[in-house]
Design a protein around this motif. Structure first.
Motif, PDB file in Angstrom:
ATOM      1  N   HIS A 196       0.833  -1.204   0.000  1.00 11.00           N
ATOM      2  CA  HIS A 196       0.000   0.000   0.000  1.00 11.00           C
ATOM      3  C   HIS A 196       0.873   1.261   0.000  1.00 11.00           C
ATOM      4  O   HIS A 196       0.643   2.190  -0.779  1.00 11.00           O
ATOM      5  CB  HIS A 196      -0.930   0.000   1.214  1.00 11.00           C
ATOM      6  N   SER A 197       1.900   1.295   0.866  1.00  7.00           N
ATOM      7  CA  SER A 197       2.780   2.466   0.953  1.00  7.00           C
ATOM      8  C   SER A 197       3.564   2.668  -0.332  1.00  7.00           C
ATOM      9  O   SER A 197       3.745   3.795  -0.791  1.00  7.00           O
ATOM     10  CB  SER A 197       3.745   2.318   2.128  1.00  7.00           C
ATOM     11  N   PHE A 198       4.030   1.572  -0.919  1.00  7.48           N
ATOM     12  CA  PHE A 198       4.793   1.671  -2.164  1.00  7.48           C
ATOM     13  C   PHE A 198       3.895   2.194  -3.284  1.00  7.48           C
ATOM     14  O   PHE A 198       4.309   3.030  -4.085  1.00  7.48           O
ATOM     15  CB  PHE A 198       5.387   0.311  -2.527  1.00  7.48           C
TER      16      PHE A 198
ATOM     17  N   ASN B 208       5.369  10.042  -6.727  1.00  8.24           N
ATOM     18  CA  ASN B 208       6.602  10.266  -7.488  1.00  8.24           C
ATOM     19  C   ASN B 208       7.048   8.965  -8.133  1.00  8.24           C
ATOM     20  O   ASN B 208       7.676   8.121  -7.484  1.00  8.24           O
ATOM     21  CB  ASN B 208       7.692  10.812  -6.560  1.00  8.24           C
ATOM     22  N   VAL B 209       6.757   8.808  -9.406  1.00 13.73           N
ATOM     23  CA  VAL B 209       7.088   7.581 -10.133  1.00 13.73           C
ATOM     24  C   VAL B 209       8.599   7.394 -10.241  1.00 13.73           C
ATOM     25  O   VAL B 209       9.096   6.269 -10.168  1.00 13.73           O
ATOM     26  CB  VAL B 209       6.435   7.599 -11.536  1.00 13.73           C
TER      27      VAL B 209
ATOM     28  N   LEU C 243      13.943   2.825  -6.940  1.00 13.27           N
ATOM     29  CA  LEU C 243      13.948   1.763  -5.930  1.00 13.27           C
ATOM     30  C   LEU C 243      13.861   0.387  -6.576  1.00 13.27           C
ATOM     31  O   LEU C 243      14.512  -0.557  -6.125  1.00 13.27           O
ATOM     32  CB  LEU C 243      12.782   1.959  -4.955  1.00 13.27           C
ATOM     33  N   GLU C 244      13.072   0.271  -7.635  1.00 11.13           N
ATOM     34  CA  GLU C 244      12.961  -1.016  -8.324  1.00 11.13           C
ATOM     35  C   GLU C 244      14.248  -1.397  -9.039  1.00 11.13           C
ATOM     36  O   GLU C 244      14.530  -2.579  -9.225  1.00 11.13           O
ATOM     37  CB  GLU C 244      11.783  -0.988  -9.291  1.00 11.13           C
TER      38      GLU C 244
ATOM     39  N   GLN D 270      20.368  -3.740  -0.959  1.00  9.58           N
ATOM     40  CA  GLN D 270      20.592  -2.362  -0.546  1.00  9.58           C
ATOM     41  C   GLN D 270      19.421  -1.856   0.284  1.00  9.58           C
ATOM     42  O   GLN D 270      19.619  -1.080   1.208  1.00  9.58           O
ATOM     43  CB  GLN D 270      20.826  -1.455  -1.749  1.00  9.58           C
ATOM     44  N   TRP D 271      18.228  -2.283  -0.007  1.00 11.81           N
ATOM     45  CA  TRP D 271      17.068  -1.895   0.797  1.00 11.81           C
ATOM     46  C   TRP D 271      17.241  -2.435   2.212  1.00 11.81           C
ATOM     47  O   TRP D 271      17.038  -1.740   3.196  1.00 11.81           O
ATOM     48  CB  TRP D 271      15.785  -2.475   0.235  1.00 11.81           C
ATOM     49  N   VAL D 272      17.638  -3.682   2.311  1.00 13.29           N
ATOM     50  CA  VAL D 272      17.779  -4.329   3.611  1.00 13.29           C
ATOM     51  C   VAL D 272      18.925  -3.705   4.398  1.00 13.29           C
ATOM     52  O   VAL D 272      18.806  -3.447   5.590  1.00 13.29           O
ATOM     53  CB  VAL D 272      18.011  -5.848   3.429  1.00 13.29           C
TER      54      VAL D 272
END
Length: 86
Positions: free
Chosen positions: A18-20, A27-28, A34-35, A41-43
């Motif tokens: 939902h947040s994503f 902001n696309v 991020l994708e 790197q996210w972790v």
């Protein structure tokens, strides 16, 4: 739900999705970036002691060693000092 069988994880996943989606609506470009990033790197961002594979304290210690004795020099000299150190 059938794969992990954990209600708490399902709830977290739904909140993340939902947040994503909300972020994508705002902001696309950010969500596209991020994708493109690796999930590791996210972790690592959320890890309190590491930043993208480096210990934060080690990075600052390395910079301090490189810049030792250069604190009162002009900016161009600082850049040359750090650039030409091997």
């Amino acid at each position: 739900m059938t794969h992990f069988k954990n209600k708490d994880l399902k709830k977290l996943w739904c909140e993340f999705a939902h947040s994503f989606g909300h972020l994508r609506g705002k902001n696309v470009a950010i969500t596209n970036r991020l994708e493109e990033m690796s999930r590791s790197q996210w972790v690592q961002y959320a890890d309190e002691s590491r930043r993208f594979g480096h210990m934060t304290t080690n990075i600052s210690e390395c910079i301090n060693v490189v810049m030792k004795g250069s604190h009162n020099l002009p900016v161009t000299t600082l850049v040359k000092s750090s650039y030409f150190r091997g």
